[in-house]
Design a protein around this motif. Structure first.
Motif, PDB file in Angstrom:
ATOM      1  N   GLU A 110       0.833  -1.205   0.000  1.00 23.61           N
ATOM      2  CA  GLU A 110       0.000   0.000   0.000  1.00 23.61           C
ATOM      3  C   GLU A 110       0.868   1.257   0.000  1.00 23.61           C
ATOM      4  O   GLU A 110       0.534   2.257  -0.649  1.00 23.61           O
ATOM      5  CB  GLU A 110      -0.935  -0.023   1.212  1.00 23.61           C
ATOM      6  N   THR A 127      -3.933  -1.228  -8.223  1.00 26.62           N
ATOM      7  CA  THR A 127      -4.811  -0.353  -7.453  1.00 26.62           C
ATOM      8  C   THR A 127      -6.143  -0.166  -8.165  1.00 26.62           C
ATOM      9  O   THR A 127      -6.215  -0.162  -9.400  1.00 26.62           O
ATOM     10  CB  THR A 127      -4.160   1.018  -7.221  1.00 26.62           C
ATOM     11  N   GLN A 134      -9.658   7.296  -1.482  1.00 27.70           N
ATOM     12  CA  GLN A 134      -9.216   6.001  -0.975  1.00 27.70           C
ATOM     13  C   GLN A 134      -9.043   4.999  -2.119  1.00 27.70           C
ATOM     14  O   GLN A 134      -9.907   4.874  -2.983  1.00 27.70           O
ATOM     15  CB  GLN A 134     -10.229   5.461   0.041  1.00 27.70           C
ATOM     16  N   GLN A 135      -7.918   4.278  -2.104  1.00 27.23           N
ATOM     17  CA  GLN A 135      -7.649   3.277  -3.115  1.00 27.23           C
ATOM     18  C   GLN A 135      -7.669   1.889  -2.488  1.00 27.23           C
ATOM     19  O   GLN A 135      -7.295   1.710  -1.338  1.00 27.23           O
ATOM     20  CB  GLN A 135      -6.279   3.489  -3.747  1.00 27.23           C
ATOM     21  N   GLU A 136      -8.088   0.903  -3.284  1.00 25.65           N
ATOM     22  CA  GLU A 136      -7.957  -0.498  -2.878  1.00 25.65           C
ATOM     23  C   GLU A 136      -6.701  -1.038  -3.545  1.00 25.65           C
ATOM     24  O   GLU A 136      -6.493  -0.847  -4.748  1.00 25.65           O
ATOM     25  CB  GLU A 136      -9.185  -1.304  -3.301  1.00 25.65           C
ATOM     26  N   ALA A 138      -4.716  -4.355  -4.449  1.00 31.21           N
ATOM     27  CA  ALA A 138      -4.775  -5.809  -4.558  1.00 31.21           C
ATOM     28  C   ALA A 138      -3.372  -6.348  -4.813  1.00 31.21           C
ATOM     29  O   ALA A 138      -2.665  -5.865  -5.703  1.00 31.21           O
ATOM     30  CB  ALA A 138      -5.710  -6.217  -5.688  1.00 31.21           C
TER      31      ALA A 138
END
Length: 211
Positions: A110, A127, A134-136, A138
């Motif tokens: 992250e 991402t 906000q980013q996820e 993976a």
């Protein structure tokens, strides 16, 4: 005032060093440039570190991590010499292998995503979401989603293992194995093994550019 006698005394050593630095150890058909979030030089450096770590470490090595700030030169297409490797990595950093909890490795990835990328091998980072909000993030390792509850082995440098260059989660390692060998020397050994240096951008670091 220049000491001409001392300069003359050193010239012989300088000539020997220059001769050794010019020895060809490999070849690359394409230039290896440095850029974020992903580039040929970062990918080669991390892949090479991963490969040589698997030769040295007595157990399994899941991934490798290098920092873009540690890449101090670029290589044009053509012969690779000792000088190229010394210019790329003028530091005396050692290869270490860390045992890291999956949750800490996720935190590290992250950080990579938010900072615009770093050098990785053995895993892929992607991402999702709004690049500003906000980013996820993976993360997959060997094609499988990263498991927070598992431990993973990470080949990197002793410098980064101390949490330097923003890689704070690496300080939380459960165990540390030190090869006591300089990464620069291991890169030279690896190039001597493979002879042809090959690297390309393959999508392993698919993150939003740093704002």
């Amino acid at each position: 005032i220049a000491d001409t006698s001392y300069t003359a005394y050193l010239s012989a050593y300088k000539c020997n060093v220059e001769r050794e630095m010019a020895v060809v150890i490999g070849y690359t058909a394409d230039s290896l440039y440095v850029a974020s979030p992903e580039c040929p030089m970062l990918n080669w450096a991390s892949d090479a570190l991963w490969a040589i770590a698997k030769q040295r470490y007595p157990g399994h090595v899941d991934v490798a991590v290098v920092n873009i700030g540690g890449m101090r030169s670029e290589w044009a297409a053509g012969d690779i010499t000792f000088r190229h490797v010394f210019e790329l990595m003028p530091f005396d950093n050692m290869l270490v292998v860390l045992t890291l909890q999956g949750s800490n490795l996720q935190q590290l990835c992250e950080i990579f995503a938010s900072s615009g990328g770093q050098g990785i091998a053995g895993m892929r980072i992607k991402t999702f979401g709004d690049p500003v909000m906000q980013q996820e993030v993976a993360v997959t390792i060997n094609g499988q989603p990263l498991d927070y509850s598992k431990t993973y082995t990470v080949a990197t440098s002793d410098y980064l293992s101390q949490g330097n260059d923003g890689m704070i989660p690496l300080k939380n390692h459960i165990a540390l194995w030190n090869s006591e060998e300089k990464i620069r020397d291991l890169y030279i050994e690896y190039i001597n093994q493979v002879k042809t240096v090959e690297a390309k951008v393959d999508g392993r670091m698919e993150v939003f550019p740093r704002h």
